[in-house]
Design a protein around this motif. Structure first.
Motif, mmCIF file in Angstrom:
data_model
loop_
_atom_site.group_PDB
_atom_site.id
_atom_site.type_symbol
_atom_site.label_atom_id
_atom_site.label_comp_id
_atom_site.label_asym_id
_atom_site.label_seq_id
_atom_site.Cartn_x
_atom_site.Cartn_y
_atom_site.Cartn_z
ATOM 1 N N VAL A 268 28.888 41.512 35.107
ATOM 2 C CA VAL A 268 29.268 40.163 35.527
ATOM 3 C C VAL A 268 30.240 39.544 34.525
ATOM 4 O O VAL A 268 31.224 38.897 34.916
ATOM 5 C CB VAL A 268 28.018 39.277 35.699
ATOM 6 N N ALA A 269 29.986 39.728 33.239
ATOM 7 C CA ALA A 269 30.878 39.180 32.218
ATOM 8 C C ALA A 269 32.273 39.797 32.321
ATOM 9 O O ALA A 269 33.289 39.101 32.180
ATOM 10 C CB ALA A 269 30.292 39.418 30.827
ATOM 11 N N THR B 100 34.016 38.330 35.316
ATOM 12 C CA THR B 100 34.441 36.964 35.026
ATOM 13 C C THR B 100 35.699 36.946 34.163
ATOM 14 O O THR B 100 36.640 36.175 34.413
ATOM 15 C CB THR B 100 33.320 36.191 34.316
ATOM 16 N N LYS C 292 38.736 37.957 36.212
ATOM 17 C CA LYS C 292 39.203 36.897 37.111
ATOM 18 C C LYS C 292 40.240 36.023 36.429
ATOM 19 O O LYS C 292 41.260 35.669 37.025
ATOM 20 C CB LYS C 292 38.014 36.048 37.568
ATOM 21 N N HIS C 293 39.994 35.684 35.181
ATOM 22 C CA HIS C 293 40.939 34.835 34.450
ATOM 23 C C HIS C 293 42.203 35.607 34.073
ATOM 24 O O HIS C 293 43.282 35.014 33.982
ATOM 25 C CB HIS C 293 40.272 34.272 33.202
ATOM 26 N N ASN D 57 39.691 28.615 42.715
ATOM 27 C CA ASN D 57 38.700 29.622 43.132
ATOM 28 C C ASN D 57 39.191 31.030 42.803
ATOM 29 O O ASN D 57 39.783 31.707 43.644
ATOM 30 C CB ASN D 57 38.416 29.497 44.632
ATOM 31 N N SER E 265 34.961 40.641 42.519
ATOM 32 C CA SER E 265 33.759 39.922 42.945
ATOM 33 C C SER E 265 32.629 40.147 41.946
ATOM 34 O O SER E 265 32.131 41.259 41.784
ATOM 35 C CB SER E 265 33.327 40.405 44.332
ATOM 36 N N GLY E 266 32.189 39.077 41.309
ATOM 37 C CA GLY E 266 31.063 39.185 40.383
ATOM 38 C C GLY E 266 29.755 39.466 41.089
ATOM 39 O O GLY E 266 28.893 40.174 40.556
ATOM 40 N N HIS E 267 29.584 38.907 42.286
ATOM 41 C CA HIS E 267 28.376 39.179 43.066
ATOM 42 C C HIS E 267 28.255 40.675 43.368
ATOM 43 O O HIS E 267 27.176 41.265 43.234
ATOM 44 C CB HIS E 267 28.403 38.399 44.383
ATOM 45 N N HIS F 248 35.357 35.958 49.168
ATOM 46 C CA HIS F 248 36.192 36.982 48.548
ATOM 47 C C HIS F 248 36.991 37.740 49.597
ATOM 48 O O HIS F 248 36.625 37.785 50.776
ATOM 49 C CB HIS F 248 35.336 37.976 47.758
#
Length: 241
Positions: free
Chosen positions: A115-116, A119, A122-123, A134, A139-141, A192
């Motif tokens: 997840v990290a 994240t 994404k940035h 957004n 996709s972190g999920h 997503h």
């Protein structure tokens, strides 16, 4: 002189990443990392559906209605902070009951790192959906669900004493099932793009084997020998009789 079948040391391993699967999962992790990088470069700063995304879904359609929408919402909840905490706690409890502390550590560390990583990416990539705020890729999920499925499959492989081929097949099948289910939920709920889900799936495939290897390496590190020099200095500092 028991006649029962004895498990080999390899089959009885308690490692987070079974030794017999490492050589097979390493190239999978490398390939997954390359896919994550390629998609990230290809969709950097994009703000709409790409060609590959449109193969799976058209942006103007409403692909999910009750009762499937409820299923998608439940899956989505399992990737939210509250839902993911419950799922991770359940997996950790199961690992501890089976006396697999390293698997418990991997459940927390593997899902957390996945997840990290998602994240952070994404940035870096900067792809968005439904507005500039957004961030969507990867996709972190999907990364979370895939990572946890990998941990459970690795534990099952170890417990069942599966060989290399069967073990890798189980691990990849579990990852595919979990990633597809969560990715579907994210796409049909409009959170997503399909390629975001693919990127999240590959993120977990790249991160979890590396994290499992690191957990085992730290756990297998021999304890440091006592520093006798400190004892000698303490003895020298004592006043003579």
């Amino acid at each position: 002189m028991g006649s029962g079948r004895q498990r080999t040391p390899e089959a009885a391993s308690t490692g987070a990443l079974p030794q017999r699967l490492r050589a097979w999962l390493a190239p999978v992790a490398v390939l997954a990392a390359l896919v994550v990088a390629a998609l990230g470069i290809g969709y950097a700063d994009h703000h709409e559906y790409g060609t590959v995304d449109r193969w799976f879904i058209q942006p103007t359609t409403d692909p999910v209605r009750p009762p499937w929408r409820r299923v998608a919402l439940v899956l989505d909840f399992l990737g939210e902070p509250a839902g993911s905490a419950l799922v991770v706690a359940a997996v950790v409890t199961g690992c501890l009951l089976l006396r697999r502390p390293r698997a418990a550590v991997l459940a927390v560390a593997g899902s957390g790192v996945a997840v990290a990583t998602a994240t952070l990416l994404k940035h870096v990539v900067g792809r968005t959906i439904h507005g500039d705020g957004n961030l969507s890729y990867p996709s972190g999920h999907t990364a979370f669900a895939t990572a946890l499925a990998l941990v459970v499959a690795l534990l099952a492989t170890d417990r069942l004493g599966l060989g290399r081929t069967a073990g890798v097949a189980l691990v990849l099948a579990a990852a595919l099932a979990a990633g597809a289910a969560m990715g579907w939920a994210q796409v049909v709920l409009g959170a997503h793009y399909p390629t975001d889900a693919l990127g999240g799936w590959c993120t977990a495939l790249a991160v979890v084997p590396a994290t499992g290897w690191l957990v085992d390496r730290v756990a297998d590190r021999p304890p440091r020998p006592p520093d006798h020099r400190l004892d000698d200095r303490t003895a020298d500092a004592r006043p003579s009789a």
